[in-house]
Scaffold this active site. Structure first.
Site, PDB file in Angstrom:
ATOM      1  N   CYS A   9       2.374   3.592   1.711  1.00 12.13           N
ATOM      2  CA  CYS A   9       1.687   2.523   2.450  1.00 12.13           C
ATOM      3  C   CYS A   9       2.390   1.207   2.121  1.00 12.13           C
ATOM      4  O   CYS A   9       3.535   1.226   1.653  1.00 12.13           O
ATOM      5  CB  CYS A   9       0.196   2.491   2.121  1.00 12.13           C
ATOM      6  SG  CYS A   9      -0.178   2.180   0.382  1.00 12.13           S
ATOM      7  N   ARG A  15      -4.241   2.903   0.244  1.00 13.36           N
ATOM      8  CA  ARG A  15      -4.172   4.122   1.049  1.00 13.36           C
ATOM      9  C   ARG A  15      -3.305   5.224   0.435  1.00 13.36           C
ATOM     10  O   ARG A  15      -3.740   6.385   0.371  1.00 13.36           O
ATOM     11  CB  ARG A  15      -3.661   3.776   2.458  1.00 13.36           C
ATOM     12  CG  ARG A  15      -4.648   2.912   3.247  1.00 13.36           C
ATOM     13  CD  ARG A  15      -3.999   2.316   4.479  1.00 13.36           C
ATOM     14  NE  ARG A  15      -2.979   1.322   4.103  1.00 13.36           N
ATOM     15  CZ  ARG A  15      -2.175   0.711   4.953  1.00 13.36           C
ATOM     16  NH1 ARG A  15      -2.241   1.012   6.234  1.00 13.36           N
ATOM     17  NH2 ARG A  15      -1.298  -0.184   4.521  1.00 13.36           N
ATOM     18  N   ASP A 126      -5.475  -0.452   7.419  1.00 14.13           N
ATOM     19  CA  ASP A 126      -5.341  -1.159   6.143  1.00 14.13           C
ATOM     20  C   ASP A 126      -6.705  -1.740   5.757  1.00 14.13           C
ATOM     21  O   ASP A 126      -7.236  -2.592   6.471  1.00 14.13           O
ATOM     22  CB  ASP A 126      -4.306  -2.271   6.340  1.00 14.13           C
ATOM     23  CG  ASP A 126      -4.061  -3.075   5.080  1.00 14.13           C
ATOM     24  OD1 ASP A 126      -4.829  -2.929   4.112  1.00 14.13           O
ATOM     25  OD2 ASP A 126      -3.097  -3.864   5.086  1.00 14.13           O
TER      26      ASP A 126
HETATM   27  P1  4NP Z   1      -2.271  -0.542   0.886  1.00 14.98           P
HETATM   28  O1  4NP Z   1      -3.213  -1.836   1.079  1.00 14.98           O
HETATM   29  O2  4NP Z   1      -0.999  -0.816   1.664  1.00 14.98           O
HETATM   30  O3  4NP Z   1      -3.093   0.537   1.484  1.00 14.98           O
HETATM   31  O4  4NP Z   1      -2.040  -0.400  -0.610  1.00 14.98           O
HETATM   32  C1  4NP Z   1      -2.765  -3.148   0.899  1.00 14.98           C
HETATM   33  C2  4NP Z   1      -2.676  -3.687  -0.372  1.00 14.98           C
HETATM   34  C3  4NP Z   1      -2.259  -4.990  -0.546  1.00 14.98           C
HETATM   35  C4  4NP Z   1      -1.943  -5.753   0.562  1.00 14.98           C
HETATM   36  C5  4NP Z   1      -2.020  -5.217   1.830  1.00 14.98           C
HETATM   37  C6  4NP Z   1      -2.428  -3.913   2.003  1.00 14.98           C
HETATM   38  N1  4NP Z   1      -1.540  -7.104   0.386  1.00 14.98           N
HETATM   39  O5  4NP Z   1      -1.290  -7.778   1.399  1.00 14.98           O
HETATM   40  O6  4NP Z   1      -1.425  -7.579  -0.753  1.00 14.98           O
END
Ligand code: 4NP
Length: 164
Positions: A9, A15, A126
């Site tokens: 991800c 995720r 997300d």
């Molecule tokens: P992930 O979620 O990609 O599912 O781990 C996110 C975690 C952090 C951020 C965006 C999505 N961020 O912008 O910091």
């Protein structure tokens, strides 16, 4: 030969660690931990070293799934090491194609929702900037996708073990 799966991800704190934890949970239930191994990574460097997001870990635990590990970024070597590279959304998928320096590895890269059987979603949304229900939805969707992926892999795993 063990099949190696990499879930990917953006941040590797919501995720993809959930997908890794869910697949490990299913592999334990099916007694297939010897046949398939899982890891996860992020396309970004935003959270390198961080544990899974507390809200995500709480949602996983509500389904009896424990999230482990620390965030790491996708490395060029991952495209050779892993047999299946599962992107959570289209942006992750595009970023993986761009990060991959070995064109022969591109067929390993898939959208994880392609393996869903109960949901019509094409991407895992997300949850980072949303409310609590978004985290529960990610777990529901990934339980569906990981179950479908495991059913897809099971015949390959079985035949590999028979032919040893
Ligand atoms: P992930 O979620 O990609 O599912 O781990 C996110 C975690 C952090 C951020 C965006 C999505 N961020 O912008 O910091």
């Amino acid at each position: 030969m063990t099949q190696k799966l990499l879930f990917v991800c953006l941040g590797n704190i919501c995720r993809s660690p959930s997908a890794e934890g869910i697949m490990n949970h299913l592999l334990q239930q099916e007694q297939l931990t010897h046949a398939i191994c899982c890891d996860s990574a992020g396309t970004s460097s935003y959270h390198i070293g961080a544990a899974p997001d507390r809200r995500m870990a709480a949602a996983a635990l509500r389904q009896g799934i424990v999230l482990t590990g620390n965030s790491r970024q996708v490395q060029p070597a991952d495209f050779a090491t892993f047999d299946w590279i599962l992107a959570m959304d289209r942006q992750n998928y595009e970023d993986l194609l761009r990060l991959n320096r070995t064109p022969q590895s591109s067929p390993k890269i898939h959208l994880i929702c392609d393996f869903c059987t109960a949901h019509n979603d094409q991407e895992v949304p997300d949850p980072y900037y949303g409310g609590a229900s978004g985290f529960d939805y990610v777990i529901d969707l990934l339980l569906d996708a990981c179950t479908g992926l495991l059913h897809h892999l099971q015949p390959q795993v079985a035949s590999r073990h028979r032919s040893r």
